[in-house]
Design a protein around this motif. Structure first.
Motif, PDB file in Angstrom:
ATOM      1  N   VAL A  72       1.002  -1.307  -0.089  1.00  0.00           N
ATOM      2  CA  VAL A  72      -0.051  -0.108  -0.023  1.00  0.00           C
ATOM      3  C   VAL A  72       0.842   1.341  -0.037  1.00  0.00           C
ATOM      4  O   VAL A  72       1.852   1.481   0.914  1.00  0.00           O
ATOM      5  CB  VAL A  72      -0.871   0.013   1.195  1.00  0.00           C
ATOM      6  N   ALA A  73       0.790   2.065  -0.861  1.00  0.00           N
ATOM      7  CA  ALA A  73       1.641   3.503  -1.077  1.00  0.00           C
ATOM      8  C   ALA A  73       0.826   4.453  -1.866  1.00  0.00           C
ATOM      9  O   ALA A  73      -0.468   4.524  -2.155  1.00  0.00           O
ATOM     10  CB  ALA A  73       2.638   2.982  -2.101  1.00  0.00           C
ATOM     11  N   LEU A  74       1.304   5.757  -1.576  1.00  0.00           N
ATOM     12  CA  LEU A  74       0.739   6.855  -2.128  1.00  0.00           C
ATOM     13  C   LEU A  74       0.646   6.415  -3.836  1.00  0.00           C
ATOM     14  O   LEU A  74       1.473   5.937  -4.386  1.00  0.00           O
ATOM     15  CB  LEU A  74       1.695   8.061  -1.900  1.00  0.00           C
ATOM     16  N   GLU A  75      -0.321   7.084  -4.220  1.00  0.00           N
ATOM     17  CA  GLU A  75      -0.973   6.857  -5.544  1.00  0.00           C
ATOM     18  C   GLU A  75       0.247   7.163  -6.744  1.00  0.00           C
ATOM     19  O   GLU A  75       0.276   6.664  -7.709  1.00  0.00           O
ATOM     20  CB  GLU A  75      -1.972   7.323  -6.129  1.00  0.00           C
ATOM     21  N   GLU A  76       1.246   8.357  -6.355  1.00  0.00           N
ATOM     22  CA  GLU A  76       2.173   8.697  -7.217  1.00  0.00           C
ATOM     23  C   GLU A  76       3.479   8.080  -6.827  1.00  0.00           C
ATOM     24  O   GLU A  76       4.418   8.304  -7.684  1.00  0.00           O
ATOM     25  CB  GLU A  76       2.274  10.103  -7.055  1.00  0.00           C
ATOM     26  N   ALA A  77       3.666   7.340  -5.938  1.00  0.00           N
ATOM     27  CA  ALA A  77       4.888   6.711  -5.753  1.00  0.00           C
ATOM     28  C   ALA A  77       5.139   5.467  -6.746  1.00  0.00           C
ATOM     29  O   ALA A  77       4.476   4.531  -7.155  1.00  0.00           O
ATOM     30  CB  ALA A  77       4.622   6.006  -4.289  1.00  0.00           C
ATOM     31  N   PRO A  78       6.448   5.745  -7.338  1.00  0.00           N
ATOM     32  CA  PRO A  78       6.874   4.620  -8.190  1.00  0.00           C
ATOM     33  C   PRO A  78       7.214   3.193  -7.178  1.00  0.00           C
ATOM     34  O   PRO A  78       7.751   3.413  -6.234  1.00  0.00           O
ATOM     35  CB  PRO A  78       8.246   5.090  -8.794  1.00  0.00           C
ATOM     36  N   VAL A  79       6.660   2.123  -7.735  1.00  0.00           N
ATOM     37  CA  VAL A  79       6.744   0.947  -7.189  1.00  0.00           C
ATOM     38  C   VAL A  79       7.572  -0.038  -8.047  1.00  0.00           C
ATOM     39  O   VAL A  79       7.010  -0.287  -8.975  1.00  0.00           O
ATOM     40  CB  VAL A  79       5.504   0.408  -6.513  1.00  0.00           C
ATOM     41  N   ALA A  80       8.912  -0.119  -8.045  1.00  0.00           N
ATOM     42  CA  ALA A  80       9.552  -1.099  -8.776  1.00  0.00           C
ATOM     43  C   ALA A  80       9.782  -2.417  -8.323  1.00  0.00           C
ATOM     44  O   ALA A  80      10.326  -2.726  -7.110  1.00  0.00           O
ATOM     45  CB  ALA A  80      11.063  -0.526  -9.054  1.00  0.00           C
ATOM     46  N   LEU A  81       9.043  -3.486  -8.915  1.00  0.00           N
ATOM     47  CA  LEU A  81       8.752  -4.643  -8.480  1.00  0.00           C
ATOM     48  C   LEU A  81      10.146  -5.376  -8.340  1.00  0.00           C
ATOM     49  O   LEU A  81      10.311  -6.192  -7.457  1.00  0.00           O
ATOM     50  CB  LEU A  81       7.943  -5.592  -9.006  1.00  0.00           C
ATOM     51  N   ASN A  82      10.998  -4.993  -9.182  1.00  0.00           N
ATOM     52  CA  ASN A  82      12.338  -5.548  -9.441  1.00  0.00           C
ATOM     53  C   ASN A  82      13.308  -5.260  -8.281  1.00  0.00           C
ATOM     54  O   ASN A  82      14.425  -5.818  -8.202  1.00  0.00           O
ATOM     55  CB  ASN A  82      13.072  -5.555 -10.623  1.00  0.00           C
ATOM     56  N   SER A  83      12.954  -4.338  -7.745  1.00  0.00           N
ATOM     57  CA  SER A  83      13.721  -3.939  -6.352  1.00  0.00           C
ATOM     58  C   SER A  83      13.050  -3.947  -5.117  1.00  0.00           C
ATOM     59  O   SER A  83      13.721  -3.818  -3.919  1.00  0.00           O
ATOM     60  CB  SER A  83      14.435  -2.352  -6.374  1.00  0.00           C
ATOM     61  N   LEU A  84      11.769  -3.926  -5.104  1.00  0.00           N
ATOM     62  CA  LEU A  84      10.792  -4.099  -3.823  1.00  0.00           C
ATOM     63  C   LEU A  84      10.996  -5.191  -3.014  1.00  0.00           C
ATOM     64  O   LEU A  84      11.068  -5.212  -1.820  1.00  0.00           O
ATOM     65  CB  LEU A  84       9.332  -3.845  -4.307  1.00  0.00           C
ATOM     66  N   ASP A  85      11.470  -6.307  -3.858  1.00  0.00           N
ATOM     67  CA  ASP A  85      11.671  -7.616  -3.409  1.00  0.00           C
ATOM     68  C   ASP A  85      12.878  -7.705  -1.987  1.00  0.00           C
ATOM     69  O   ASP A  85      12.782  -8.007  -1.088  1.00  0.00           O
ATOM     70  CB  ASP A  85      11.556  -8.919  -4.155  1.00  0.00           C
ATOM     71  N   ARG A  86      13.787  -6.799  -2.695  1.00  0.00           N
ATOM     72  CA  ARG A  86      14.895  -6.964  -1.753  1.00  0.00           C
ATOM     73  C   ARG A  86      14.665  -5.879  -0.700  1.00  0.00           C
ATOM     74  O   ARG A  86      15.273  -6.260   0.494  1.00  0.00           O
ATOM     75  CB  ARG A  86      16.032  -6.338  -2.657  1.00  0.00           C
ATOM     76  N   ILE A  87      13.822  -4.912  -0.755  1.00  0.00           N
ATOM     77  CA  ILE A  87      13.637  -3.784   0.074  1.00  0.00           C
ATOM     78  C   ILE A  87      12.607  -4.702   1.393  1.00  0.00           C
ATOM     79  O   ILE A  87      12.840  -4.245   2.492  1.00  0.00           O
ATOM     80  CB  ILE A  87      12.906  -2.788  -0.228  1.00  0.00           C
ATOM     81  N   ILE A  88      11.802  -5.378   0.983  1.00  0.00           N
ATOM     82  CA  ILE A  88      10.504  -6.212   2.022  1.00  0.00           C
ATOM     83  C   ILE A  88      11.117  -7.536   2.335  1.00  0.00           C
ATOM     84  O   ILE A  88      10.502  -8.177   3.377  1.00  0.00           O
ATOM     85  CB  ILE A  88       9.259  -6.131   1.400  1.00  0.00           C
ATOM     86  N   GLY A  89      12.201  -8.119   1.621  1.00  0.00           N
ATOM     87  CA  GLY A  89      12.658  -9.592   1.974  1.00  0.00           C
ATOM     88  C   GLY A  89      11.919 -10.390   1.296  1.00  0.00           C
ATOM     89  O   GLY A  89      11.656 -11.650   2.311  1.00  0.00           O
ATOM     90  N   SER A  90      11.407 -10.396   0.292  1.00  0.00           N
ATOM     91  CA  SER A  90      10.568 -11.499  -0.344  1.00  0.00           C
ATOM     92  C   SER A  90      11.345 -12.034  -1.442  1.00  0.00           C
ATOM     93  O   SER A  90      12.347 -11.452  -1.625  1.00  0.00           O
ATOM     94  CB  SER A  90       9.182 -10.863  -1.015  1.00  0.00           C
ATOM     95  N   ALA A  91      10.906 -12.983  -2.164  1.00  0.00           N
ATOM     96  CA  ALA A  91      11.417 -13.611  -3.333  1.00  0.00           C
ATOM     97  C   ALA A  91      11.087 -12.682  -4.430  1.00  0.00           C
ATOM     98  O   ALA A  91      10.144 -11.783  -3.975  1.00  0.00           O
ATOM     99  CB  ALA A  91      10.939 -15.188  -3.497  1.00  0.00           C
ATOM    100  N   ARG A  92      11.223 -12.987  -5.628  1.00  0.00           N
ATOM    101  CA  ARG A  92      10.971 -12.243  -6.819  1.00  0.00           C
ATOM    102  C   ARG A  92       9.316 -12.079  -6.691  1.00  0.00           C
ATOM    103  O   ARG A  92       8.732 -12.937  -6.633  1.00  0.00           O
ATOM    104  CB  ARG A  92      11.422 -12.848  -8.191  1.00  0.00           C
TER     105      ARG A  92
END
Length: 180
Positions: A72-92
Motif C-alpha cells: 500500500v503506497a501513495l498513488e504517485e509513488a513509483p513501485v519497482a517490483l524488481n527492487s521492492l523484493d529486496r527492500i521487503i525481504g521477499s522472493a521475486r
C-alpha cells in the motif's frame, strides 16, 4: 486446489456496510464518499475532486515462493517490483491473479484495499505500508468496492490492520526518482 473462475465467485465475504460497521465498532473514525466506479489511479483522480489527504494505490502481489503481499503506497509513488523484493525481504514479486485476489482478500480487481484484510482470516497475506504514506492524514481507500472512498487516519488504519490479525511492515520505498 484450483480456485473457481472469478465469474463464479459469488457475493463478497464482507459487505462495505459490514466493513464500515467494524470500523465503527473498533472506534475508528471514518468518512465515506460515493462516486462512479474507479478502476485505476487516473479514474480515482477524476472522481474524487479535491479531497485532502493521502490518496493511495494497493498492489496484491505473489512472490516466487508462493507468499502473498499487499503493498500500500501513495498513488504517485513509483513501485519497482524488481527492487521492492529486496527492500521487503521477499522472493521475486509479480502481480497475483484475480482468482488469488478473490481467494485471499475477497475483492475484485480495481477494489484492492487494506480494508480487504478483514477477509484474510487465514493470515496468509503479508502487509507492507509505505512510510511516506503514513505521514498523510487522512488516508483514502476503497471500502471493498470501487464506487466509494473511505478516509481514515494513519492510526486508524494501523488499528484496523492489527485488529484483523496482521502486523504491517512500514517500509521506506517509492520516493520520487526511485524505480526509474
Amino acid at each position: 486446489m484450483d480456485t473457481p473462475p472469478l465469474t463464479d465467485c459469488g457475493p463478497p465475504p464482507t459487505s462495505p456496510d459490514a466493513l464500515l460497521a467494524r470500523l465503527t465498532a473498533l472506534g475508528i473514525g471514518h468518512v465515506t464518499h460515493h462516486h462512479a466506479p474507479a478502476f485505476t489511479v487516473e479514474e480515482s483522480r477524476a472522481h474524487r475532486g479535491d479531497l485532502p489527504g493521502g490518496h493511495c494505490k494497493n498492489l496484491f502481489l505473489k512472490d516466487k515462493k508462493g507468499q502473498f503481499w499487499l503493498v500500500v503506497a501513495l498513488e504517485e509513488a513509483p513501485v519497482a517490483l524488481n527492487s521492492l523484493d529486496r527492500i521487503i525481504g521477499s522472493a521475486r514479486l509479480s502481480f497475483a491473479s484475480p482468482d488469488r485476489l478473490w481467494e485471499h482478500l475477497g475483492v475484485r480487481p480495481g477494489s484492492v484495499t487494506p480494508f480487504a484484510l478483514v477477509n484474510d482470516t487465514g493470515r496468509r497475506v503479508n502487509v507492507v505500508l509505505q512510510q511516506a504514506m503514513m505521514e498523510f492524514d487522512p488516508l483514502h481507500y476503497h471500502p471493498l468496492v470501487n464506487d466509494r472512498t473511505t478516509a481514515v487516519t494513519p492510526d486508524g488504519l494501523l488499528r484496523f490492520i492489527r485488529a484483523c490479525g496482521h502486523e504491517p511492515r512500514i517500509v521506506d520505498f517509492g520516493r520520487p526518482g526511485e524505480g526509474k
